[in-house]
Design a protein around this motif. Structure first.
Motif, PDB file in Angstrom:
ATOM      1  N   GLN A 227       0.837  -1.202   0.000  1.00  0.00           N
ATOM      2  CA  GLN A 227       0.000   0.000   0.000  1.00  0.00           C
ATOM      3  C   GLN A 227       0.872   1.251   0.000  1.00  0.00           C
ATOM      4  OE1 GLN A 227      -2.795  -1.740   3.269  1.00  0.00           O
ATOM      5  NE2 GLN A 227      -3.760   0.152   2.586  1.00  0.00           N
ATOM      6  N   LYS A 228       1.825   1.311   0.908  1.00  0.00           N
ATOM      7  CA  LYS A 228       2.663   2.498   1.024  1.00  0.00           C
ATOM      8  C   LYS A 228       3.571   2.660  -0.205  1.00  0.00           C
ATOM      9  CE  LYS A 228       4.272   1.492   5.190  1.00  0.00           C
ATOM     10  NZ  LYS A 228       4.939   1.683   6.503  1.00  0.00           N
ATOM     11  N   GLN A 229       4.075   1.560  -0.714  1.00  0.00           N
ATOM     12  CA  GLN A 229       4.942   1.620  -1.894  1.00  0.00           C
ATOM     13  C   GLN A 229       4.201   2.218  -3.089  1.00  0.00           C
ATOM     14  OE1 GLN A 229       5.935  -2.207  -3.643  1.00  0.00           O
ATOM     15  NE2 GLN A 229       8.015  -1.511  -4.093  1.00  0.00           N
ATOM     16  N   LEU A 230       2.949   1.804  -3.282  1.00  0.00           N
ATOM     17  CA  LEU A 230       2.175   2.303  -4.419  1.00  0.00           C
ATOM     18  C   LEU A 230       1.797   3.762  -4.234  1.00  0.00           C
ATOM     19  CD1 LEU A 230      -0.120  -0.800  -5.117  1.00  0.00           C
ATOM     20  CD2 LEU A 230       1.919  -0.062  -6.372  1.00  0.00           C
ATOM     21  N   VAL A 231       1.542   4.178  -2.998  1.00  0.00           N
ATOM     22  CA  VAL A 231       1.268   5.593  -2.754  1.00  0.00           C
ATOM     23  C   VAL A 231       2.505   6.423  -3.059  1.00  0.00           C
ATOM     24  CG1 VAL A 231       0.720   7.317  -0.988  1.00  0.00           C
ATOM     25  CG2 VAL A 231      -0.545   5.157  -1.061  1.00  0.00           C
ATOM     26  N   ARG A 232       3.666   5.977  -2.599  1.00  0.00           N
ATOM     27  CA  ARG A 232       4.909   6.711  -2.882  1.00  0.00           C
ATOM     28  C   ARG A 232       5.135   6.850  -4.381  1.00  0.00           C
ATOM     29  NH1 ARG A 232       7.004   3.968   1.777  1.00  0.00           N
ATOM     30  NH2 ARG A 232       7.673   2.225   0.463  1.00  0.00           N
ATOM     31  N   ALA A 233       4.733   5.821  -5.150  1.00  0.00           N
ATOM     32  CA  ALA A 233       4.936   5.843  -6.603  1.00  0.00           C
ATOM     33  C   ALA A 233       3.887   6.673  -7.326  1.00  0.00           C
ATOM     34  CB  ALA A 233       4.928   4.414  -7.145  1.00  0.00           C
ATOM     35  N   GLY A 234       2.912   7.224  -6.595  1.00  0.00           N
ATOM     36  CA  GLY A 234       1.943   8.119  -7.200  1.00  0.00           C
ATOM     37  C   GLY A 234       0.710   7.453  -7.772  1.00  0.00           C
ATOM     38  N   HIS A 235       0.430   6.212  -7.380  1.00  0.00           N
ATOM     39  CA  HIS A 235      -0.738   5.519  -7.930  1.00  0.00           C
ATOM     40  C   HIS A 235      -2.038   5.889  -7.225  1.00  0.00           C
ATOM     41  CE1 HIS A 235       1.508   2.957 -10.674  1.00  0.00           C
ATOM     42  NE2 HIS A 235       2.405   2.788  -9.712  1.00  0.00           N
ATOM     43  N   GLY A 236      -1.975   6.614  -6.130  1.00  0.00           N
ATOM     44  CA  GLY A 236      -3.183   7.012  -5.421  1.00  0.00           C
ATOM     45  C   GLY A 236      -2.920   7.245  -3.955  1.00  0.00           C
ATOM     46  N   TRP A 237      -4.001   7.380  -3.194  1.00  0.00           N
ATOM     47  CA  TRP A 237      -3.936   7.530  -1.745  1.00  0.00           C
ATOM     48  C   TRP A 237      -4.355   6.208  -1.110  1.00  0.00           C
ATOM     49  CZ3 TRP A 237      -5.943  12.800   0.507  1.00  0.00           C
ATOM     50  CH2 TRP A 237      -5.301  13.866  -0.152  1.00  0.00           C
ATOM     51  N   THR A 238      -4.164   6.095   0.204  1.00  0.00           N
ATOM     52  CA  THR A 238      -4.647   4.929   0.920  1.00  0.00           C
ATOM     53  C   THR A 238      -5.098   5.354   2.318  1.00  0.00           C
ATOM     54  OG1 THR A 238      -4.188   2.594   1.413  1.00  0.00           O
ATOM     55  CG2 THR A 238      -2.445   4.162   1.949  1.00  0.00           C
ATOM     56  N   VAL A 239      -5.623   4.419   3.074  1.00  0.00           N
ATOM     57  CA  VAL A 239      -6.052   4.667   4.449  1.00  0.00           C
ATOM     58  C   VAL A 239      -5.376   3.644   5.344  1.00  0.00           C
ATOM     59  CG1 VAL A 239      -7.994   4.703   6.062  1.00  0.00           C
ATOM     60  CG2 VAL A 239      -8.283   5.604   3.742  1.00  0.00           C
ATOM     61  N   LEU A 240      -4.700   4.132   6.389  1.00  0.00           N
ATOM     62  CA  LEU A 240      -3.982   3.263   7.316  1.00  0.00           C
ATOM     63  C   LEU A 240      -4.025   3.868   8.715  1.00  0.00           C
ATOM     64  CD1 LEU A 240      -0.791   2.409   5.212  1.00  0.00           C
ATOM     65  CD2 LEU A 240      -2.524   0.770   5.951  1.00  0.00           C
ATOM     66  N   PRO A 241      -3.757   3.079   9.748  1.00  0.00           N
ATOM     67  CA  PRO A 241      -3.576   3.660  11.083  1.00  0.00           C
ATOM     68  C   PRO A 241      -2.376   4.607  11.080  1.00  0.00           C
ATOM     69  CG  PRO A 241      -3.768   1.266  11.174  1.00  0.00           C
ATOM     70  CD  PRO A 241      -3.599   1.612   9.744  1.00  0.00           C
ATOM     71  N   GLY A 242      -2.466   5.652  11.891  1.00  0.00           N
ATOM     72  CA  GLY A 242      -1.352   6.586  11.951  1.00  0.00           C
ATOM     73  C   GLY A 242      -0.047   5.923  12.321  1.00  0.00           C
ATOM     74  N   LEU A 243      -0.117   4.901  13.191  1.00  0.00           N
ATOM     75  CA  LEU A 243       1.090   4.191  13.604  1.00  0.00           C
ATOM     76  C   LEU A 243       1.796   3.554  12.425  1.00  0.00           C
ATOM     77  CD1 LEU A 243       2.917   3.087  15.845  1.00  0.00           C
ATOM     78  CD2 LEU A 243       1.303   1.188  16.121  1.00  0.00           C
ATOM     79  N   GLY A 244       1.023   3.094  11.442  1.00  0.00           N
ATOM     80  CA  GLY A 244       1.615   2.386  10.307  1.00  0.00           C
ATOM     81  C   GLY A 244       2.407   3.279   9.374  1.00  0.00           C
ATOM     82  N   VAL A 245       2.228   4.607   9.482  1.00  0.00           N
ATOM     83  CA  VAL A 245       2.933   5.517   8.575  1.00  0.00           C
ATOM     84  C   VAL A 245       3.759   6.560   9.313  1.00  0.00           C
ATOM     85  CG1 VAL A 245       1.316   5.226   6.671  1.00  0.00           C
ATOM     86  CG2 VAL A 245       0.868   6.977   8.412  1.00  0.00           C
ATOM     87  N   ALA A 246       3.836   6.469  10.640  1.00  0.00           N
ATOM     88  CA  ALA A 246       4.549   7.491  11.417  1.00  0.00           C
ATOM     89  C   ALA A 246       6.003   7.629  10.963  1.00  0.00           C
ATOM     90  CB  ALA A 246       4.480   7.154  12.905  1.00  0.00           C
ATOM     91  N   THR A 247       6.679   6.500  10.763  1.00  0.00           N
ATOM     92  CA  THR A 247       8.085   6.555  10.348  1.00  0.00           C
ATOM     93  C   THR A 247       8.229   7.142   8.959  1.00  0.00           C
ATOM     94  OG1 THR A 247       8.615   4.632  11.728  1.00  0.00           O
ATOM     95  CG2 THR A 247      10.161   5.174   9.962  1.00  0.00           C
ATOM     96  N   ASP A 248       7.331   6.772   8.041  1.00  0.00           N
ATOM     97  CA  ASP A 248       7.393   7.276   6.661  1.00  0.00           C
ATOM     98  C   ASP A 248       7.175   8.788   6.631  1.00  0.00           C
ATOM     99  OD1 ASP A 248       7.152   4.480   5.061  1.00  0.00           O
ATOM    100  OD2 ASP A 248       5.799   4.482   6.782  1.00  0.00           O
ATOM    101  N   VAL A 249       6.223   9.266   7.442  1.00  0.00           N
ATOM    102  CA  VAL A 249       5.970  10.705   7.494  1.00  0.00           C
ATOM    103  C   VAL A 249       7.181  11.432   8.074  1.00  0.00           C
ATOM    104  CG1 VAL A 249       4.554  12.482   8.579  1.00  0.00           C
ATOM    105  CG2 VAL A 249       3.471  10.439   7.609  1.00  0.00           C
ATOM    106  N   ALA A 250       7.784  10.870   9.120  1.00  0.00           N
ATOM    107  CA  ALA A 250       8.961  11.492   9.718  1.00  0.00           C
ATOM    108  C   ALA A 250      10.121  11.569   8.733  1.00  0.00           C
ATOM    109  CB  ALA A 250       9.380  10.718  10.970  1.00  0.00           C
ATOM    110  N   ARG A 251      10.217  10.583   7.867  1.00  0.00           N
ATOM    111  CA  ARG A 251      11.295  10.572   6.864  1.00  0.00           C
ATOM    112  C   ARG A 251      10.980  11.449   5.663  1.00  0.00           C
ATOM    113  NH1 ARG A 251      12.166   3.994   6.795  1.00  0.00           N
ATOM    114  NH2 ARG A 251      13.422   3.845   8.706  1.00  0.00           N
TER     115      ARG A 251
END
Length: 308
Positions: A227-251
């Motif tokens: 899910q996160k890989q495809l969002v990074r590549a620009g294929h769309g948005w997704t919905v996840l718990p904040g915990l699941g993306v905290a590190t990605d957002v910080a980076r």
């Protein structure tokens, strides 16, 4: 049927080769072949077929491998429990962690038990909640984190926390954790979503109905990493718990914000089997996991979460 035969069947199935299995079992190849043939004669069915890729279990063999593996695991657990050092809690404990929680909880849990309970052998499994619940029902897990679940005839459930779901977008979208995103805004973008029937997908679908929004699901996947890989590549948005993306957002590789209008929440619980005795080692691990979860929420390292 004896333990040596069960070990032979499981090992051959795992490595796909009698020769390699013999090396792992410290036996000669004819001995492994004889153990399997003797078991096949006793059962009256073939357990393996030879293919170009090696030894592959037949349909009957797959059933036997699954049951044999479980029996061997139970024997290992029994041996660990009945041979403790004086005053020491020992045993094998298999723990399920939601995929979104593994980065936060796995290493601290291992560190805590290695320091305080070295006699416990920990085995960690990560997956989505539906898979973890099935493994718990099947006896492959001793305890697991799950979400949006009440106690059932087969499971005891202890509520731990509620956490908010977030819209997740490429970093260029500039979502800000301090500014919630209306669900209708998120729904205007192509959506990378869990497969239909998955608990997280059910929450998203229900929120879409409440918001009066149609979802444009372009990809379905059972992997948070994908899910996160495809969002990074620009294929769309997704919905996840904040915990699941905290590190990605910080980076700075993703941007995310809590969903609003409506807010979307999930509850995280600890599930354990209702039947049978609870080994002391399982109880020790459960208490350690609960303490780690509570500390993460109170210290603010679990975003948008509230203890229940």
């Amino acid at each position: 049927m004896d333990i040596r035969q069960l070990r032979a069947v499981v090992t051959v199935a795992e490595v796909g080769s009698v020769t390699r299995a013999a090396e792992l079992l410290h036996l000669v190849q004819p001995a492994v072949t004889r153990q399997i043939r003797t078991l096949e004669q006793e059962l009256g069915v073939d357990l393996f077929e030879r293919t170009g890729q090696g030894m592959r279990p037949t349909q009957a063999g797959a059933v036997m491998v699954e049951r044999a593996r479980r029996a061997l695991n139970e024997l290992e657990r029994a041996r660990a429990e009945v041979q403790p050092a004086p005053g020491e809690v020992t045993g094998i404990v298999t723990v399920g962690l939601l995929e979104s929680t593994s980065d936060l909880l796995a290493e601290p849990l291992v560190t805590t038990l290695a320091r305080d309970r070295p006699g416990i052998e920990l085995r960690l499994m990560t997956a989505y909640s539906g898979h973890l619940q099935r493994w718990l029902d099947d006896g492959d897990l001793d305890l697991t984190l799950l979400y949006n679940l009440d106690s059932t005839p087969s499971l005891n459930v202890r509520p731990l926390l509620r956490e908010r779901l977030w819209a997740v977008a490429p970093a260029s979208a500039g979502l800000d954790g301090g500014r919630p995103v209306p669900f209708a805004e998120a729904a205007r973008h192509p959506l990378i979503a869990p497969a239909s029937g998955h608990a997280l997908r059910s929450l998203v679908d229900a929120a879409a109905v409440r918001a009066g929004s149609a979802l444009d699901v372009v990809v379905q996947t059972n992997s948070m990493r994908v899910q996160k890989q495809l969002v990074r590549a620009g294929h769309g948005w997704t919905v996840l718990p904040g915990l699941g993306v905290a590190t990605d957002v910080a980076r700075g590789t993703l941007s995310a914000a809590p969903l609003a209008e409506p807010e979307v929440w999930r509850s995280v619980v600890l599930g354990t089997p209702r039947s049978g005795r609870t080994p002391p080692a399982v109880d020790v691990v459960a208490r350690a996991l609960v303490r780690l979860v509570e500390s993460a929420v109170t210290e603010g390292t679990w975003p948008s979460a509230h203890l229940t």
